[in-house]
Enzyme design. Structure first.
Site, mmCIF file in Angstrom:
data_model
loop_
_atom_site.group_PDB
_atom_site.id
_atom_site.type_symbol
_atom_site.label_atom_id
_atom_site.label_comp_id
_atom_site.label_asym_id
_atom_site.label_seq_id
_atom_site.Cartn_x
_atom_site.Cartn_y
_atom_site.Cartn_z
ATOM 1 N N GLU A 114 -0.360 4.834 -0.617
ATOM 2 C CA GLU A 114 -1.077 6.100 -0.824
ATOM 3 C C GLU A 114 -0.131 7.263 -0.628
ATOM 4 O O GLU A 114 0.674 7.290 0.299
ATOM 5 C CB GLU A 114 -2.245 6.207 0.159
ATOM 6 C CG GLU A 114 -3.410 5.330 -0.247
ATOM 7 C CD GLU A 114 -4.589 5.438 0.711
ATOM 8 O OE1 GLU A 114 -4.461 6.114 1.742
ATOM 9 O OE2 GLU A 114 -5.623 4.834 0.422
ATOM 10 N N ASP A 142 -5.942 14.020 -25.063
ATOM 11 C CA ASP A 142 -6.104 12.625 -24.633
ATOM 12 C C ASP A 142 -5.499 11.763 -25.743
ATOM 13 O O ASP A 142 -6.140 11.512 -26.763
ATOM 14 C CB ASP A 142 -7.587 12.322 -24.429
ATOM 15 C CG ASP A 142 -7.829 10.868 -24.037
ATOM 16 O OD1 ASP A 142 -6.854 10.084 -24.011
ATOM 17 O OD2 ASP A 142 -8.992 10.526 -23.751
ATOM 18 N N ARG A 185 -2.074 -2.464 -18.553
ATOM 19 C CA ARG A 185 -3.284 -1.641 -18.516
ATOM 20 C C ARG A 185 -3.082 -0.571 -17.447
ATOM 21 O O ARG A 185 -2.768 -0.875 -16.302
ATOM 22 C CB ARG A 185 -4.511 -2.471 -18.138
ATOM 23 C CG ARG A 185 -4.738 -3.700 -18.978
ATOM 24 C CD ARG A 185 -6.168 -4.153 -18.928
ATOM 25 N NE ARG A 185 -6.942 -3.331 -19.833
ATOM 26 C CZ ARG A 185 -6.924 -3.491 -21.164
ATOM 27 N NH1 ARG A 185 -6.207 -4.421 -21.733
ATOM 28 N NH2 ARG A 185 -7.628 -2.689 -21.936
ATOM 29 N N LYS A 236 -2.205 0.670 -25.062
ATOM 30 C CA LYS A 236 -2.594 0.596 -26.478
ATOM 31 C C LYS A 236 -1.317 0.608 -27.325
ATOM 32 O O LYS A 236 -0.530 -0.323 -27.206
ATOM 33 C CB LYS A 236 -3.586 1.707 -26.799
ATOM 34 C CG LYS A 236 -4.877 1.549 -25.969
ATOM 35 C CD LYS A 236 -5.936 2.602 -26.262
ATOM 36 C CE LYS A 236 -7.135 2.435 -25.333
ATOM 37 N NZ LYS A 236 -8.128 3.506 -25.523
ATOM 38 N N TYR A 255 0.856 -1.200 0.000
ATOM 39 C CA TYR A 255 0.000 0.000 0.000
ATOM 40 C C TYR A 255 0.881 1.235 0.000
ATOM 41 O O TYR A 255 1.802 1.349 0.808
ATOM 42 C CB TYR A 255 -0.920 0.031 1.228
ATOM 43 C CG TYR A 255 -2.372 0.014 0.805
ATOM 44 C CD1 TYR A 255 -2.904 1.123 0.149
ATOM 45 C CD2 TYR A 255 -3.181 -1.087 1.013
ATOM 46 C CE1 TYR A 255 -4.226 1.117 -0.287
ATOM 47 C CE2 TYR A 255 -4.489 -1.104 0.579
ATOM 48 C CZ TYR A 255 -5.013 0.008 -0.078
ATOM 49 O OH TYR A 255 -6.304 -0.014 -0.522
HETATM 50 C C1 LIG Z 1 -9.153 3.914 -24.654
HETATM 51 C C2 LIG Z 1 -9.421 5.346 -24.415
HETATM 52 C C3 LIG Z 1 -9.710 5.830 -23.129
HETATM 53 C C4 LIG Z 1 -10.066 4.931 -21.965
HETATM 54 O O1 LIG Z 1 -9.149 4.089 -21.508
HETATM 55 P P1 LIG Z 1 -9.587 2.913 -20.476
HETATM 56 O O2 LIG Z 1 -8.260 2.462 -19.984
HETATM 57 O O3 LIG Z 1 -10.322 1.916 -21.301
HETATM 58 O O4 LIG Z 1 -10.432 3.523 -19.421
HETATM 59 C C5 LIG Z 1 -9.819 7.194 -22.958
HETATM 60 N N1 LIG Z 1 -9.678 8.049 -23.991
HETATM 61 C C6 LIG Z 1 -9.446 7.617 -25.258
HETATM 62 C C7 LIG Z 1 -9.304 8.606 -26.343
HETATM 63 C C8 LIG Z 1 -9.323 6.256 -25.511
HETATM 64 O O5 LIG Z 1 -9.134 5.838 -26.757
#
Ligand SMILES: *Cc1c(COP(=O)(O)O)cnc(C)c1O
Length: 413
Positions: free
Chosen positions: A55, A199, A234, A228, A53
């Site tokens: 935090e 993003d 993740r 990705k 942990y």
């Molecule tokens: C995949 C994605 C997310 C979300 O990611 P998670 O890990 O699935 O919550 C946010 N913004 C964009 C543009 C994405 O393609």
């Protein structure tokens, strides 16, 4: 590192995981948001760091025994700062959507106005969809793509921005295949004094691999997933200008989250280390070449691609000219071991649950080692499957073709 054999302790769970492993081995993954994390990343994920942990932040924890964890988190921070030339980084966000929630919390009050891309034009749920926390907490207004070019209409963006005067402009997409004019976004935001939020969940790996323009030096704040194109565990990261460091850190913890997942932090550090190597730039370059080769091959077969092609790892196929919807293509391809995701096309005449297109991406197949010539074969298989989608014998034959292909290109282990 010694990892105990799961099969000895829990054969039930082990057998299920084994089957998923076999599925991944034998299927061609063309879902644009998926990839294969390296064995090193997976080793860090399954480490004893999951027991701790932590935090707080390095040097300022709410629990004892964190000096080694501080080292791993600091290493992850330093590597990601180097990778994206960031002034400040927070590596604790658990995934992309929670990272975006923290960004909004850091810069906005509930009810504040935010400008984001329409979801059916390639935006993300967390950019203001009515069923998502973002749409419920904040007042999202939307911009769209130019219907003629399939590209972001910067003039419309500016018009909407000047009329609506949002507190923040979001640039970042889940299904947009073209280079983004970050400086153009920033100039429009500056006209109205809005914050700029990028993003880059989908394209982060291509930016880290120096194939696409990096918004981090331009924008106020940037969030990304790490699983990705970045090919890590993740999770997510937020990067920002030093002046926003405190408010971003406070929004992640204690604003949004409790303890960070230290095993994931270690895996992020490993992935950032991999992405800093020259081979990763080659991988990113090949990912784009493959996406372009696949979209070109499909165009040659009469398919219509939104915006006419791609500058990154993905593209959206408009199937309406071929007389079927995304779901039918998704199903036919699934039957022969190819995964794609159905997708809306700009101004889709069909409802969101049954959209007109499919989204195709090449990060995973490129990790397997496929090259441009292979993309032509993949295009043949896709086209054959779509044409013969009612013919079970033909689909079975194509399934064999896919499996052969997968054997030739095993997932790196
Ligand atoms: C995949 C994605 C997310 C979300 O990611 P998670 O890990 O699935 O919550 C946010 N913004 C964009 C543009 C994405 O393609």
């Amino acid at each position: 590192m010694k990892i105990q054999e799961l099969s000895t302790f829990d054969p039930v769970v082990d057998e299920i995981i084994e089957r998923e492993e076999t599925r991944q081995d034998n299927e061609l993954e063309l879902i644009a948001s998926e990839n294969y994390a390296s064995p090193a990343v997976r080793a860090a994920l399954s480490s004893v760091l999951t027991n701790k942990y932590s935090e707080g932040y390095p040097g300022k924890r709410y629990y004892g025994g964190n000096s080694i964890i501080d080292e791993i988190e600091t290493l992850a921070i330093n590597r990601v700062k180097e990778l994206f030339s960031a002034e400040h980084a927070n590596v604790q966000p658990l995934s992309g959507s929670p990272a975006n929630a923290a960004v909004y919390m850091a810069f906005l009050e509930p009810g504040d106005k935010v400008l984001g891309l329409r979801l059916d034009h390639g935006g993300h749920l967390s950019h203001g969809h009515s069923v998502n926390f973002s749409g419920r907490l904040y007042n999202f207004v939307q911009y769209g793509l130019d219907p003629k070019t399939g590209r972001i209409d910067m003039d419309e963006l500016r018009k909407v921005a000047l009329a609506e005067r949002p507190k923040m402009i979001v640039a970042g997409f889940s299904a947009y295949s073209r280079e983004i004019d970050w400086a153009g976004f920033k100039a429009i935001a500056d006209e109205i004094g809005a914050y700029t939020f990028a993003d880059i969940a989908h394209i982060a790996g291509l930016i880290a691999g120096k194939q696409l323009t990096n918004p981090v030096p331009i924008f106020d704040v940037v969030a990304t997933t790490t699983h990705k194109t970045l090919r890590g565990p993740r999770g997510a990261v937020i990067m920002c200008k030093e002046q926003f460091a405190k408010q971003v850190d406070r929004a992640v913890f204690p604003g949004m989250q409790g303890g960070p997942h230290d095993n994931v932090t270690a895996a992020k550090a490993v992935a950032f280390g991999e992405a800093l190597k020259p081979e990763f730039a080659e991988y990113s370059h090949q990912t784009i070449l493959n996406a372009q080769a696949l979209s070109d091959a499909l165009i040659a077969k009469g398919y219509s691609i939104v915006s006419g092609g791609t500058d990154n790892h993905l593209f959206v196929v408009d199937l309406s000219t071929k007389g079927l919807v995304g779901k039918e293509a998704e199903k036919a391809l699934e039957a022969l071991g190819i995964s794609v995701s159905r997708s809306t096309i700009p101004d889709d005449p069909n409802p969101p649950m049954n959209p007109s297109g499919i989204r195709i991406g090449t990060p995973a197949v490129t990790t397997r080692g496929l090259k441009e010539a292979d993309m032509k074969v993949v295009a043949d298989i896709i086209d054959d499957a779509i044409i013969n989608r009612e013919d079970e014998v033909k689909l079975l034959e194509l399934k064999g073709k896919t499996a052969e292909f997968c054997k030739r290109y095993p997932i790196p282990a």
